[in-house]
Structures are given as C-alpha cells and as structure tokens.
Write an enzyme that holds these catalytic residues in place. Structure first.
Site, PDB file in Angstrom:
ATOM      1  N   ASP A  25      -7.430   6.418   0.070  1.00  0.00           N
ATOM      2  CA  ASP A  25      -7.379   6.938  -1.064  1.00  0.00           C
ATOM      3  C   ASP A  25      -8.242   6.262  -2.030  1.00  0.00           C
ATOM      4  OD1 ASP A  25      -6.606   8.352  -3.544  1.00  0.00           O
ATOM      5  OD2 ASP A  25      -4.589   7.620  -3.402  1.00  0.00           O
ATOM      6  N   ASP A 139     -10.998  12.493  -3.158  1.00  0.00           N
ATOM      7  CA  ASP A 139     -10.848  11.317  -3.172  1.00  0.00           C
ATOM      8  C   ASP A 139      -9.928  10.804  -2.343  1.00  0.00           C
ATOM      9  OD1 ASP A 139      -8.712  12.321  -4.488  1.00  0.00           O
ATOM     10  OD2 ASP A 139      -8.788  10.374  -6.090  1.00  0.00           O
ATOM     11  N   GLU A 140      -9.594  11.452  -1.451  1.00  0.00           N
ATOM     12  CA  GLU A 140      -8.641  10.799  -0.166  1.00  0.00           C
ATOM     13  C   GLU A 140      -8.548  11.757   0.754  1.00  0.00           C
ATOM     14  OE1 GLU A 140      -4.271  11.800  -0.911  1.00  0.00           O
ATOM     15  OE2 GLU A 140      -4.793  12.608  -2.996  1.00  0.00           O
TER      16      GLU A 140
END
EC number: 2.7.7.7
Length: 523
Positions: A25, A139-140
C-alpha cells in the site's frame, strides 16, 4: 494463495508451507508523486485536490501529506476548510500577504495521468516480485509470493520489495505480510507510513485480538458502531461472539466478519479482471435542492466517466445515475442503449434526463455510471434506433443506505470485499475487498490511514437497474480523481471488475488507511 479452502487457516498445506501474502500500500500516493516531481516539496505540507484556485468556490482534498494533516487537513475535506487551516504557500509568498510561510502549505491539482504513470512503474516491480498479483487500486495490491520465498525469510523478501519501490520509483510503501489477504491488509495499515509488519502463521489471532473492531478487514464505521452497541469493541470480542447472533443481525456478512476476526480468510489472491462498470460520484458539502448545482455536478461526473471509459478503450450499453437523498436513501436510475457506444455527449444527455426525476428534491450525493462494457473493437450501435430503459431500469426504487462495509469488485460469500465507495446493485463479479477504482467503501469513513480518499466505490453493478443500492449509511465523501469535481464535498471513482472473487464486505473497507482518494487501480 495456494490451497485456499481445503485446509484450516494457519495449518500447513499439502506441501507443508503456509501461503505468504503481501499487501503493498503506497503511502499518501498522490502527495508522494507530487514530491517526486518537485523534490522541494519533501518534508513540506502537501495537499492534492481541487477548487483552491481563485474564483473557485467548491472542491475537496484528494490527499493530504502527514505534515498537512498536522494542521487538521484531511482527505475528502472541503477545500475551503483546508485553506482555513493551512493557507496556500502561494498566498504567503505575496509581499502584501499576512500569511506566515511557516504556517502555509503547497497545494497541487490532481494529475491522474501522472499518477497512473508512476503507478505503472510500481506495478512492474510488483509483477517481477510475484507470480500472482491482484491490483486493487492505483496505489495498492496483493501479492502471492508463496513460491518465491519462505516464512523464515519473508520479512527480508518484503523489505526488498519496499526498497526497490523506494529506490527505483521514488515513492514509499507500507507492506503487510500474513498467511491470508485480510490479515495482510490489516498489517500494512498497522505501522504507516513506510511500515513493514509481518504476521506469521499461528500468530494471526493474537495479532488481531487487541485491535478495535473497526480495524477488521470488511468492517467499516457504520458496522463498527453497530457492533459496539452490541458490546463488541475489539477483534477478540468479535471472534468470541455468537456467530448465529451475528448472522441474524448482519446476514452472511456477520459470519464473514466473525471468520475474519478469528484470522480465517481462505480467499486466493487472483488477478483483477476487466471492469464491468465505471462510475464517478460526488457528495455535496451539504444536501442541496438547487437543480442547477445538481445538473452542473452531473455534467462534470458524466464527462469524467466518459473520458475514463475512452482511456480504457471501453464502450458501454447502459448509462445510469445515483442520487442519495437525506438522510441516506440511495436511488439509482439507468437507461440501456441498443448496443455499445462511445458517446460522451450521450452520457451527459442521458444522465441529465434521469436526474430530472429529482428536480426540487434535496440531494446529498450524485453519481454517474456506465456499464455493460465492451472492450472488443466493433461497430457502435446506431443511435438512430433510440434507447429504452432496460427492465425496471428507470423504475428504480429508493432504499435506506446501508453499511456494506465491503471493498471489492464483485461479491461472493467468501470474498466479501468492496472498494471505498458504495456498490450499486449487481456486479456479482466485482471484488469487494479492494479499494481504488473498484467499488464501495463507507461514505462516512473518507480517510484511509494514509490520508488518501479512495476514489473507488463500486455501485452495485450488473443490475443496472434503477432502484436501491446498498450504500454506506455513513455517506463517505470521497474526492474526484481525474478531472475533479465542482460543487461537492468530494467525489469517487468506481470501477467494478469481473472475475474477482472478493466479497462486498471487504471491498468497501479497502479504504486506504491513509485517507487518500484512490484514483484508480493499478491496471
């Protein structure tokens, strides 16, 4: 993961090893991207959002760096509030200004194309590091590295992945390592920013026990409040609760929460499929009956959704809207076309036509969605044939917004996961346990632990029908990702994917602990 479903969590699989799952993350990703582009911003308060330029009256914060949050700036916050707490550095640099530069911060507009390019660099590293990668959002992601490493050296492996991202891309990530997806997700949120938490097999229950019930994967603010009202405050309390009572109160999701609190999660890490729908929604700072404001907002969202579909090479057969009326009643309406099209003007036209049903009514949130997507090259449907509502699509009924607490793109009992928004009816294929551009999230819990609002909420898809959807009773206000939103407290992107096995309840809780609006997925 390997061998999912055939054995008890924490026990060796047929080859004698437990699955090793990483949840990666990125920390305050949008702000990190801006710092990469402008190194002078390192260590400074950075706010990414819209509506802060002169003459603009509405807007919201997409993400706030940790330094900015020290001034009380949070993601999904009205930009006017952010500016009161942290004035712009541009204003402080004016010789006639009374603003103290030491009490000011740097504001930057959302730049989706740039963030996606940085995300692609991270994605390349992740795919080089694992045989199976589930890209949850911009983003993860989850990585199954069972065949790449061993538990004895899993921490070193995860540290290597972190260092590669930092060294080669220039942004930081927090990583959680655990025997299953939900525990890995919680672990990555546990020590932000730049954290690395390893939860080994046999330690999952002990790791979870002291955590607040709201930290359990798939439990959002609304459900957490209801659980606390039942005297269930921690994961240990939830694990010890009567499963039958939880099922009676929350349905199958109650049993799923109980399993998660006990460290049981037998989902396999599977690649994310193509989206089945794309949507954007935006909450007003307060409910409004101003029809011009509502129409302006829908125009903005329609343009953003159509642009997103074009960038992904998707055509659509169904166009729909969502209107959330006080207190949290969710109404959806949709129209189906004769065949798949790529017509931005038509998206706006249909959305505004559907919105007309809510003229004069107070609305706290609006959304626009295109679904029944087609990625194959081919002729568009002839619009001369006109369009008509699909079974019950324009006949949608309203229903009290409920707490889906899920994070994923599609919902299956074992995988109840949803992204940071709300899901519309349908999309059995979407994956509830993720954030980003996929699905749901609790409206009232706008902030990821990172301070980034995840733009992905999935409206219940596949139904495309008008009618109610299960939205979080809390009404999370997430920010618009690419293009921004005007006149709203924040907007969110939803991308419902097919082929995912996570459940609704996970997905919605996949909101980033950073409070960052996730502008999309890694894909």
């Amino acid at each position: 993961m390997t061998g999912g479903g055939s054995r008890l969590p924490g026990t060796p699989d047929e080859e004698g090893s437990d699955p090793i799952v990483l949840h990666v993350d990125m920390d305050c990703f949008y702000a990190a991207c801006e710092r990469r582009r402008e190194p002078k911003l390192e260590g400074e308060p950075v706010v990414v959002g819209m509506g802060y330029e002169g003459g603009e009256t509405h807007g919201a914060v997409a993400t706030a760096s940790y330094e900015a949050r020290e001034y009380g700036v949070d993601s999904a916050q009205a930009i006017s509030t952010a500016l009161e707490r942290l004035p712009r550095m541009a204003a402080a640099e004016d010789p006639e200004s009374e603003v103290d530069p030491d009490e000011a911060g740097y504001y930057r507009p959302v730049d989706m194309d740039y963030y996606e390019s940085v995300s692609a660099e991270v994605k390349e590293i992740l795919h080089e590091s694992a045989d199976v990668v589930r890209e949850v959002s911009i983003d993860e992601a989850y990585l199954d590295v069972t065949d790449r490493t061993a538990w004895e050296v899993a921490e070193g492996f995860a540290r290597h992945v972190k260092h590669r991202i930092d060294r080669e891309v220039g942004v930081t990530a927090s990583v959680g390592v655990a025997p299953n997806m939900s525990a890995a997700k919680i672990a990555s949120d546990h020590d932000k920013p730049d954290g690395l938490v390893v939860v080994e097999p046999g330690e999952v229950s002990e790791f979870l026990a002291p955590l607040g019930v709201g930290e359990i994967h798939g439990v959002g603010p609304v459900t957490a409040r209801k659980l606390r009202e039942m005297g269930i405050d921690t994961a240990a309390d939830l694990a010890a609760a009567d499963r039958a009572e939880l099922e009676a109160r929350f349905g199958e999701r109650g049993a799923e929460m109980h399993r998660r609190a006990r460290g049981e999660d037998q989902r396999e890490v599977t690649p994310t499929g193509r989206p089945k729908s794309l949507s954007r929604e935006s909450a007003f700072t307060e409910a409004t009956d101003d029809d011009d404001r509502k129409r302006d907002q829908v125009r903005t969202l329609a343009e953003a959704v159509a642009d997103r579909a074009r960038r992904k090479g998707a055509m659509y057969r169904t166009i729909g809207i969502k209107a959330v009326t006080p207190p949290y009643d969710v109404n959806t309406r949709a129209k189906s076309l004769p065949g798949p099209v790529d017509e931005p003007e038509l998206v706006e036209e249909v959305a505004l036509d559907l919105l007309s049903e809510f003229e004069g009514l107070a609305v706290r949130k609006v959304g626009v969605r295109v679904s029944n997507l087609s990625f194959a090259a081919g002729e568009q449907a002839s619009l001369g044939d006109g369009w008509e509502s699909s079974a019950g699509e324009s006949e949608g009924t309203s229903e009290r917004e409920t707490d889906a607490d899920a994070e994923s793109e599609s919902a299956t009992p074992e995988d109840d996961q949803r992204s940071l928004g709300e899901q519309w009816d349908g999309d059995a294929a979407s994956d509830p346990g993720e954030s980003g551009d996929e699905t749901g999230g609790e409206p009232s819990d706008p902030a990821d632990p990172d301070g980034q609002v995840s733009l992905g909420h999935e409206w219940d898809t596949d139904g495309d029908a008008g009618g109610s959807t299960t939205d979080d009773a809390e009404g999370r206000e997430s920010l618009a990702s690419d293009g921004g939103s005007s006149g709203a407290g924040g907007s969110t992107d939803d991308e419902s994917s097919s082929g995912d096995e996570s459940s609704e309840s996970d997905r919605r809780d996949e909101s980033d602990p950073e409070g960052q609006v996730s502008l999309g997925d890694f894909g």
